[in-house]
Design a protein around this motif. Sequence first.
Motif, mmCIF file in Angstrom:
data_model
loop_
_atom_site.group_PDB
_atom_site.id
_atom_site.type_symbol
_atom_site.label_atom_id
_atom_site.label_comp_id
_atom_site.label_asym_id
_atom_site.label_seq_id
_atom_site.Cartn_x
_atom_site.Cartn_y
_atom_site.Cartn_z
ATOM 1 N N ALA A 127 0.820 -1.243 0.099
ATOM 2 C CA ALA A 127 -0.183 -0.018 -0.044
ATOM 3 C C ALA A 127 0.688 1.386 0.057
ATOM 4 O O ALA A 127 1.765 1.076 0.392
ATOM 5 N N SER A 128 0.411 2.320 -0.756
ATOM 6 C CA SER A 128 1.381 3.581 -0.986
ATOM 7 C C SER A 128 0.411 4.664 -1.331
ATOM 8 O O SER A 128 -0.814 4.424 -1.786
ATOM 9 N N LEU A 129 0.822 5.927 -1.221
ATOM 10 C CA LEU A 129 0.281 6.964 -1.843
ATOM 11 C C LEU A 129 1.149 8.025 -2.140
ATOM 12 O O LEU A 129 2.084 8.113 -1.581
ATOM 13 N N VAL A 130 0.838 8.785 -3.453
ATOM 14 C CA VAL A 130 1.591 9.526 -3.838
ATOM 15 C C VAL A 130 0.765 10.897 -3.734
ATOM 16 O O VAL A 130 -0.218 10.971 -4.424
ATOM 17 N N TYR A 131 1.346 11.905 -3.358
ATOM 18 C CA TYR A 131 0.814 13.293 -3.332
ATOM 19 C C TYR A 131 1.679 14.358 -4.254
ATOM 20 O O TYR A 131 2.870 14.205 -4.294
ATOM 21 N N ALA A 132 0.924 14.817 -5.228
ATOM 22 C CA ALA A 132 1.553 15.677 -6.094
ATOM 23 C C ALA A 132 0.935 16.778 -6.276
ATOM 24 O O ALA A 132 -0.395 17.043 -6.136
ATOM 25 N N VAL A 133 1.780 17.790 -6.888
ATOM 26 C CA VAL A 133 1.316 19.276 -7.004
ATOM 27 C C VAL A 133 1.952 19.753 -8.454
ATOM 28 O O VAL A 133 3.130 19.661 -8.511
#
Length: 212
Positions: A127-133
């Motif tokens: 499980a993972s999460l990528v936060y991008a802007v």
Amino acid sequence: MPTPGFPPSTLDALGTPIWISDLAPGDMNHTLHVVRGIDPAGALEVLGAKPELIQLCELPASSPNEWTSLPCAALGIEPGTSAALLAGRVGEWTFVYDDSGYTHDGTALSGEGRVSATSVHTINADASLVYAVDGEEVMWINVDDLSLDEDLPDMPDELRAAFEAAGTVETEGAEPGEADSQVAMRAACSLAGMALTLSDLRRRSLLVVPFG
């Protein structure tokens, strides 16, 4: 079960947002994208969906079997022949649910000054999460390595608030307060204001498209 952003009716026994577990096939190999500042059809196209295949979706009452997600059933396709992407809008946020995890990289959704998060959960419980802007990855979180006490202070403000709202779910063999395997899915939902049930989702305008 301290999950301040989620009433009990919005989570299943494992801490998965219940609208996801009610949509998903039994193997839970899937991806959730949330993005602010683009409509559902636009988000699907950024992820690579063919515009001519995107259609309005009325989710069926139930799945024909444990391997078929509701979006897949809505399209009338056999599981494993392609992914089904389901998209909709909640307030300022658009979500795209990928029932097979084909679209694991959602950084492009954050292009043109937008904010996005992509939560991945595999059949092996990775499980993972990528936060991008603005088209750039700001933070990648591997849930196996996540220490909420140590890592929360280093997160961008809105992402930290999302993980705080996601809280923790006690699982067998885990220490109290330890990050569980569903925390990234809850954080992505919290970011987008998606403490929902499947009934809540059915009341929204939805799009679906085969993919892959």
